[in-house]
Design a protein around this motif. Structure first.
Motif, PDB file in Angstrom:
ATOM      1  N   ILE A  20     -59.966 -54.941   9.826  1.00 25.06           N
ATOM      2  CA  ILE A  20     -60.475 -56.097   8.967  1.00 25.06           C
ATOM      3  C   ILE A  20     -61.761 -55.874   8.355  1.00 25.06           C
ATOM      4  O   ILE A  20     -62.516 -55.872   8.956  1.00 25.06           O
ATOM      5  N   GLN A  21     -61.551 -56.305   7.113  1.00 22.68           N
ATOM      6  CA  GLN A  21     -62.958 -55.977   6.272  1.00 22.68           C
ATOM      7  C   GLN A  21     -63.532 -57.443   6.155  1.00 22.68           C
ATOM      8  O   GLN A  21     -63.097 -58.525   5.401  1.00 22.68           O
ATOM      9  N   HIS A  22     -65.057 -57.568   6.859  1.00 25.94           N
ATOM     10  CA  HIS A  22     -65.640 -59.064   6.614  1.00 25.94           C
ATOM     11  C   HIS A  22     -66.465 -58.976   5.373  1.00 25.94           C
ATOM     12  O   HIS A  22     -66.377 -59.793   4.600  1.00 25.94           O
ATOM     13  N   THR A  23     -67.095 -58.029   5.366  1.00 29.43           N
ATOM     14  CA  THR A  23     -67.954 -57.577   3.961  1.00 29.43           C
ATOM     15  C   THR A  23     -67.794 -56.148   3.799  1.00 29.43           C
ATOM     16  O   THR A  23     -67.328 -55.350   4.598  1.00 29.43           O
ATOM     17  N   ALA A  24     -68.530 -55.736   2.771  1.00 32.72           N
ATOM     18  CA  ALA A  24     -68.444 -54.344   2.169  1.00 32.72           C
ATOM     19  C   ALA A  24     -69.106 -53.397   3.307  1.00 32.72           C
ATOM     20  O   ALA A  24     -69.229 -52.186   3.547  1.00 32.72           O
ATOM     21  N   THR A  25     -70.101 -54.120   4.485  1.00 35.28           N
ATOM     22  CA  THR A  25     -70.804 -53.251   5.278  1.00 35.28           C
ATOM     23  C   THR A  25     -70.489 -53.826   6.754  1.00 35.28           C
ATOM     24  O   THR A  25     -71.158 -53.242   7.837  1.00 35.28           O
ATOM     25  N   THR A  26     -69.567 -54.892   6.739  1.00 35.69           N
ATOM     26  CA  THR A  26     -69.138 -55.009   8.241  1.00 35.69           C
ATOM     27  C   THR A  26     -67.400 -55.231   8.183  1.00 35.69           C
ATOM     28  O   THR A  26     -66.801 -55.788   7.649  1.00 35.69           O
ATOM     29  N   ILE A  27     -66.898 -53.991   8.979  1.00 35.47           N
ATOM     30  CA  ILE A  27     -65.433 -53.608   8.973  1.00 35.47           C
ATOM     31  C   ILE A  27     -65.162 -53.322  10.530  1.00 35.47           C
ATOM     32  O   ILE A  27     -65.621 -52.573  10.969  1.00 35.47           O
ATOM     33  N   GLU A  28     -64.247 -54.211  10.872  1.00 30.28           N
ATOM     34  CA  GLU A  28     -63.614 -54.164  12.354  1.00 30.28           C
ATOM     35  C   GLU A  28     -62.252 -53.563  12.456  1.00 30.28           C
ATOM     36  O   GLU A  28     -61.288 -53.621  11.756  1.00 30.28           O
ATOM     37  N   THR A  29     -62.318 -53.001  13.638  1.00 25.62           N
ATOM     38  CA  THR A  29     -60.806 -52.194  13.893  1.00 25.62           C
ATOM     39  C   THR A  29     -59.842 -53.565  14.455  1.00 25.62           C
ATOM     40  O   THR A  29     -60.512 -54.332  15.215  1.00 25.62           O
ATOM     41  N   LYS A  30     -58.720 -53.639  14.288  1.00 22.27           N
ATOM     42  CA  LYS A  30     -57.799 -54.606  14.588  1.00 22.27           C
ATOM     43  C   LYS A  30     -57.611 -54.320  16.057  1.00 22.27           C
ATOM     44  O   LYS A  30     -57.409 -53.123  16.514  1.00 22.27           O
ATOM     45  N   ARG A  31     -57.423 -55.379  16.877  1.00 22.70           N
ATOM     46  CA  ARG A  31     -57.312 -55.334  18.392  1.00 22.70           C
ATOM     47  C   ARG A  31     -56.060 -54.462  18.742  1.00 22.70           C
ATOM     48  O   ARG A  31     -56.005 -53.734  19.554  1.00 22.70           O
ATOM     49  N   SER A  32     -54.903 -54.629  17.793  1.00 19.74           N
ATOM     50  CA  SER A  32     -53.750 -53.546  17.958  1.00 19.74           C
ATOM     51  C   SER A  32     -53.819 -52.316  17.581  1.00 19.74           C
ATOM     52  O   SER A  32     -52.981 -51.576  17.781  1.00 19.74           O
ATOM     53  N   ALA A  33     -55.070 -52.126  16.867  1.00 22.55           N
ATOM     54  CA  ALA A  33     -55.140 -50.614  16.328  1.00 22.55           C
ATOM     55  C   ALA A  33     -55.667 -49.720  17.354  1.00 22.55           C
ATOM     56  O   ALA A  33     -55.989 -48.649  16.867  1.00 22.55           O
ATOM     57  N   TYR A  34     -56.353 -50.158  18.299  1.00 18.73           N
ATOM     58  CA  TYR A  34     -56.906 -49.365  19.488  1.00 18.73           C
ATOM     59  C   TYR A  34     -55.965 -48.293  19.946  1.00 18.73           C
ATOM     60  O   TYR A  34     -56.535 -47.341  20.614  1.00 18.73           O
ATOM     61  N   GLY A  35     -54.845 -48.392  20.255  1.00 15.64           N
ATOM     62  CA  GLY A  35     -53.725 -47.670  20.899  1.00 15.64           C
ATOM     63  C   GLY A  35     -54.087 -47.495  22.341  1.00 15.64           C
ATOM     64  O   GLY A  35     -54.940 -48.497  22.844  1.00 15.64           O
ATOM     65  N   THR A  36     -53.528 -46.606  22.980  1.00 17.65           N
ATOM     66  CA  THR A  36     -53.692 -46.601  24.349  1.00 17.65           C
ATOM     67  C   THR A  36     -54.176 -44.793  24.871  1.00 17.65           C
ATOM     68  O   THR A  36     -54.519 -45.042  26.034  1.00 17.65           O
TER      69      THR A  36
END
Ligand code: MSS
Length: 366
Positions: A20-36
């Motif tokens: 999820i891109q909040h801004t060009a310098t703040t981008i987070e991993t989706k909760r579903s993308a962490y895997g196991t």
């Protein structure tokens, strides 16, 4: 939606559908993308820069990158090539932004509204800071802090102290701190601080200085704004002051990744509820999961190899779910028998949110 915007060039190689891109310098991993599995792949690891990243050409000659060392008996500037001759150590740590979870504080403090995705579990390889100190004759008298300075070019016409990324952590971290040149088995990506990054295990993201160009053992904390007045735990609505606690050690924390609020409809039957748990400075001992918002708890199983006290553990609890709506929450316990807090008190910066209740969510099973 924000996700649709293409990523800027320095992170264009990231797996954009998983973030999820909040801004060009703040981008987070989706909760579903962490895997196991345990380690977070580089292409979905979050990004946070307080200043624009330096030009990517700084990794063209990785071994030639140099860092000044001060506050030792024989101060010197060392290249990565020289550092590589001083020792090698590999450590897994949770890299987590101080503001991870800010989006779950009810008062909505200003700053990026991170959910769970400004974090990852990463394997770093490099030289122990203590080996560098030993090679340079030991600490100079009066060293009480490890101070790292980022290698960004600072904008002209502004007081450098107001923008530079320079953080100090207590000298006790000499034991575990690392100067890393590899991440997850690859040369440290430029976006994550290559050629060289300071890693302070158990400490929140901001203390892990990317593209480090100066490492100083100092008597005082840095007087850069990011240390002096930034990243402090202050009462809600108040400005940070240097007398308040610095955002240093991370706390005990866990959250569920699947099924999650972003994994789609859940089918009735046996569901593998899984997530991650971290202890901050201590190893995690146990994780409990609740499907009724914390009224009743069941102990989950820790999954996979233990990568040490600074890494996170994956956990799983198989549960048979009939159609209905469930409130999923989890809470971790560390080896010192502390339990994760139910609610983290609000603070003006929205830092270090580790409350289990706020990290829960409801799922509908059909
Ligand atoms: N470093 C430098 N040099 N710069 C900047 O900006 N930031 C911080 C850290 N370090 C910076 C640095 C922060 S803040 C964080 S989180 C981190 O980093 C991130 O990382 P990545 O790799 O993920 O991007 Mo908050 O607490």
């Amino acid at each position: 939606p924000a996700e649709a915007k293409p990523f800027p060039p320095y992170v264009a190689w990231k797996n954009q559908s998983q973030m999820i891109q909040h801004t060009a310098t703040t981008i987070e991993t989706k909760r579903s993308a962490y895997g196991t599995s345990i380690v977070t792949p580089a292409d979905r690891l979050y990004i946070r820069n307080n200043l624009p990243a330096p030009d990517a050409s700084i990794v063209n000659d990785r071994d030639g990158w140099s860092m000044a060392v001060e506050g030792v008996r024989s101060p010197r500037t060392l290249t990565v090539r020289e550092l590589k001759s001083m020792g090698i150590e590999t450590t897994a740590t949770v890299l987590q932004c101080s503001g991870n979870g800010r989006g779950y504080f009810p008062s909505k403090p200003s700053g990026t509204k991170w959910q769970v995705g400004a974090a990852g579990c990463v394997i770093w390889s490099g030289v122990p800071v203590r080996s560098v100190v030993a090679a340079l004759g030991g600490l100079a008298d009066g060293a009480r802090f490890i101070t790292g300075t980022g290698g960004e070019k600072l904008p002209d016409g502004i007081d450098p102290k107001s923008v530079m990324v320079e953080r100090s952590v207590p000298i006790t971290n000499l034991e575990d701190a690392l100067l890393a040149w590899e991440m997850n088995g690859e040369p440290l990506p430029h976006a994550h601080g290559g050629p060289l990054r300071l890693i302070v295990p158990g400490y929140s993201g901001v203390n892990n200085i990317k593209y480090i160009k100066r490492l100083a053992f100092t008597a005082q904390e840095s007087d850069a704004a990011i240390q002096k007045t930034g990243y402090r735990i202050s009462p809600p609505g108040q400005k940070h002051s240097p007398s308040e606690p610095s955002v240093w050690e991370m706390g005990l924390k866990s959250w569920i990744n699947g099924p999650g609020p972003d994994t789609g409809p859940v089918k009735a039957g046996t569901v593998q509820i899984h997530g991650v748990a971290m202890g901050g400075m201590q190893a995690v001992k146990r994780v409990d999961v609740s499907i009724d918002g914390g009224q009743t708890w069941r102990e989950a199983k820790l999954v996979g190899p233990d990568l040490g006290r600074f890494a996170w553990r994956q956990f799983v609890l198989p549960v048979k779910l009939e159609p209905g709506t469930y409130q999923l929450v989890c809470r971790a316990q560390d080896v010192k028998f502390n339990w994760q807090e139910e609610t983290t008190p609000e603070n003006s910066g929205g830092y270090l949110n580790a409350g289990w209740r706020a990290h829960g969510f409801s799922v509908t099973v059909a």
